[in-house]
Design an enzyme around this catalytic site. Structure first.
Site, PDB file in Angstrom:
ATOM      1  N   GLY A  61       1.070  -5.833  -3.041  1.00  0.00           N
ATOM      2  CA  GLY A  61       1.136  -4.564  -3.760  1.00  0.00           C
ATOM      3  C   GLY A  61       1.898  -4.671  -5.071  1.00  0.00           C
ATOM      4  CB  THR A  62       5.015  -6.456  -5.994  1.00  0.00           C
ATOM      5  OG1 THR A  62       5.767  -5.820  -4.968  1.00  0.00           O
ATOM      6  CG2 THR A  62       5.867  -6.642  -7.226  1.00  0.00           C
ATOM      7  CG  ASN A  94       7.534   3.692  -0.889  1.00  0.00           C
ATOM      8  OD1 ASN A  94       7.219   4.338  -1.888  1.00  0.00           O
ATOM      9  ND2 ASN A  94       8.594   2.912  -0.861  1.00  0.00           N
ATOM     10  CD  GLN A 137       3.719   2.484   2.640  1.00  0.00           C
ATOM     11  OE1 GLN A 137       3.271   2.624   3.784  1.00  0.00           O
ATOM     12  NE2 GLN A 137       4.611   1.553   2.335  1.00  0.00           N
ATOM     13  CB  SER A 170       0.007  -4.438   0.124  1.00  0.00           C
ATOM     14  OG  SER A 170       0.752  -5.518   0.623  1.00  0.00           O
ATOM     15  CG  HIS A 209       3.159  -6.739   3.943  1.00  0.00           C
ATOM     16  ND1 HIS A 209       4.370  -6.189   4.241  1.00  0.00           N
ATOM     17  CD2 HIS A 209       3.032  -6.630   2.607  1.00  0.00           C
ATOM     18  CE1 HIS A 209       4.969  -5.781   3.131  1.00  0.00           C
ATOM     19  NE2 HIS A 209       4.169  -6.031   2.122  1.00  0.00           N
ATOM     20  CB  CYS A 215      12.879  -3.160  -2.882  1.00  0.00           C
ATOM     21  SG  CYS A 215      11.165  -3.099  -2.473  1.00  0.00           S
TER      22      CYS A 215
HETATM   23  N1  PLP Z   1       3.916   0.140  -3.458  1.00  0.00           N
HETATM   24  C1  PLP Z   1       4.341   0.811  -2.377  1.00  0.00           C
HETATM   25  C2  PLP Z   1       4.106   2.293  -2.299  1.00  0.00           C
HETATM   26  C3  PLP Z   1       4.996   0.154  -1.335  1.00  0.00           C
HETATM   27  O1  PLP Z   1       5.424   0.828  -0.267  1.00  0.00           O
HETATM   28  C4  PLP Z   1       5.202  -1.249  -1.457  1.00  0.00           C
HETATM   29  C5  PLP Z   1       5.953  -1.980  -0.400  1.00  0.00           C
HETATM   30  O2  PLP Z   1       6.917  -1.480   0.141  1.00  0.00           O
HETATM   31  C6  PLP Z   1       4.723  -1.912  -2.587  1.00  0.00           C
HETATM   32  C7  PLP Z   1       4.086  -1.183  -3.567  1.00  0.00           C
HETATM   33  C8  PLP Z   1       4.866  -3.400  -2.737  1.00  0.00           C
HETATM   34  O3  PLP Z   1       3.954  -4.059  -1.926  1.00  0.00           O
HETATM   35  P1  PLP Z   1       4.146  -5.608  -1.516  1.00  0.00           P
HETATM   36  O4  PLP Z   1       5.260  -5.632  -0.512  1.00  0.00           O
HETATM   37  O5  PLP Z   1       2.837  -6.011  -0.933  1.00  0.00           O
HETATM   38  O6  PLP Z   1       4.477  -6.343  -2.754  1.00  0.00           O
END
Ligand code: PLP
Length: 386
Positions: A71-72, A152, A180, A200, A202, A330
């Site tokens: 996701g990042t 999230n 999400q 994403s 996971h 995070c």
């Molecule tokens: N965007 C949202 C809304 C998320 O909840 C997260 C992960 O917590 C991410 C992006 C980042 O995803 P990834 O952990 O796959 O990098």
């Protein structure tokens, strides 16, 4: 000791069926999908098939789905890539919301030191973005509007279709972070009306380290990763075939079970909400009741009624075998109050005394009874009633 995992928003365990689906692509079909020999062709076929399966779930065509590391990366690629391309048209303004994931907010911050300007629209007390606010924030120079599909931390679901209509009418690209919601809520990219979407694996019982970026056909996007021509030139780097296979399998299982599991989780969440409200008079619910994800319940202890050290609270819950967080993964571990709850109008002290419960496939009612019982003992021990 009993162990209860209630942090499924941070990550989920890998589905055993998904693990089995991935195994052959580590041990036997290990070829490089860009190689032209038989090993490579078999890996390529699995990669293409995984892309097709994910595209079908999104209501997209396969040529619009690109694998990334999660996701990042999808968020970074969407926002930076769109902002860089739109700059060529003289557009350097981004509209986002105050409650986005840090992957979006930090990307916007980075872009602001490279000639772009960002407006972060506020949210109401339920954590909801008003499309009219997005409209007001837009300027003739707005090139990108990026608003998450669901938050999230508190689970609030945003009116993306209405926001996208407004943004596209004014000539802006629209991105949504659906990390999400993909395979948790039913939607297609056309129903949302977005140009770009992040997901994403996971978060839906798939492997860590893979995600996707949906890029609507015809969208101009500068790439982040330069190198070989993988992912049709959009994202260089040897394709991760086992993870792609795992992502597609996890997504299909999650979609097949979505309706039934959503009803079960919403029932459990409501039960938890009622138990907490009955047990604690000082508890506040964060986020919308109606428009929220079925598995996230975010609560705070009201600082006007009780003084609780948020870190001590999580630490003691952990000692009792209960895995929860105060916000996004995070930022947990730091004492910073959640930017999401602050944007929703909570005071700093209340924000610090927050617990996000996120339920999942393994969660039972018995787990929740145990959690409320242990939480009661901890709050009695460490809380100071005002
Ligand atoms: N965007 C949202 C809304 C998320 O909840 C997260 C992960 O917590 C991410 C992006 C980042 O995803 P990834 O952990 O796959 O990098």
């Amino acid at each position: 000791m009993k162990s209860v995992y209630l942090d499924h928003t941070a990550t989920t365990p890998l589905d055993q069926r998904v693990f089995e689906a991935m195994k052959p692509y580590y041990l036997e079909q290990f070829g490089n999908a860009s190689s032209i020999h038989e090993f490579g062709r078999r890996a390529r076929a699995a990669l293409d098939e995984s892309r097709d399966r994910l595209a079908r779930l999104l209501g997209a065509s396969s040529s619009e789905v690109f694998f990334v590391s999660g996701g990042t990366e999808a968020d970074n690629s969407a926002v930076k890539g769109a902002a860089w391309s739109m700059r060529e048209k003289g557009k350097n303004h981004i509209v986002t919301s105050a409650i986005e994931h840090h992957a979006i907010l930090e990307s916007c911050l980075f872009l602001s030191s490279h000639g772009c300007e960002t407006t972060a629209v506020s949210v109401d007390a339920d954590g909801k973005v008003d499309p009219a606010e997005v409209e007001m924030a837009m300027r003739p120079q707005t090139g990108v509007v990026t608003i998450m599909h669901a938050n999230n931390e508190v689970g609030s679901v945003q009116p993306i279709a209405a926001i996208a209509r407004i943004a596209r009418e004014r000539g802006s690209l629209v991105h949504t972070d659906a990390v999400q919601t993909f395979c948790r809520l039913p939607f297609t990219v056309d129903e949302l009306g977005v140009d770009l979407l992040s997901a994403s694996a996971h978060k839906l019982y798939g492997p860590k380290g893979i995600g996707l970026l949906y890029i609507r056909k015809g969208t101009r996007l500068e790439r982040l990763m330069h190198g070989g021509g993988q992912e049709r030139g959009r994202r260089a780097g040897t394709e991760n075939v086992p993870l792609a296979v795992g992502f597609a399998a996890a997504a299909e299982y999650a979609v097949a079970e979505m309706e039934k599991e959503s009803i079960r989780l919403r029932g459990l969440k409501n039960r938890l909400r009622v138990m907490l409200s009955e047990r604690f008079t000082s508890i506040l619910l964060n986020g919308s009741h109606e428009r929220s994800l079925p598995h996230i319940l975010n609560v705070s202890f009201d600082s006007r009624a009780i003084d609780i050290d948020g870190e001590a609270l999580l630490f003691n819950l952990d000692l009792a075998g209960i895995a929860v967080t105060s916000g996004s993964a995070c930022t947990s571990g730091s004492i910073e109050p959640s930017h999401v709850l602050l944007a929703m109008g909570r005071d700093e002290q209340t924000c610090r005394a927050t617990i996000r419960f996120s339920l999942g496939r393994s969660t039972t009612e018995e787990d929740l009874v145990y959690v409320v019982g242990r939480l009661g003992e901890i709050v009695e021990r460490i809380g100071k009633v005002r």
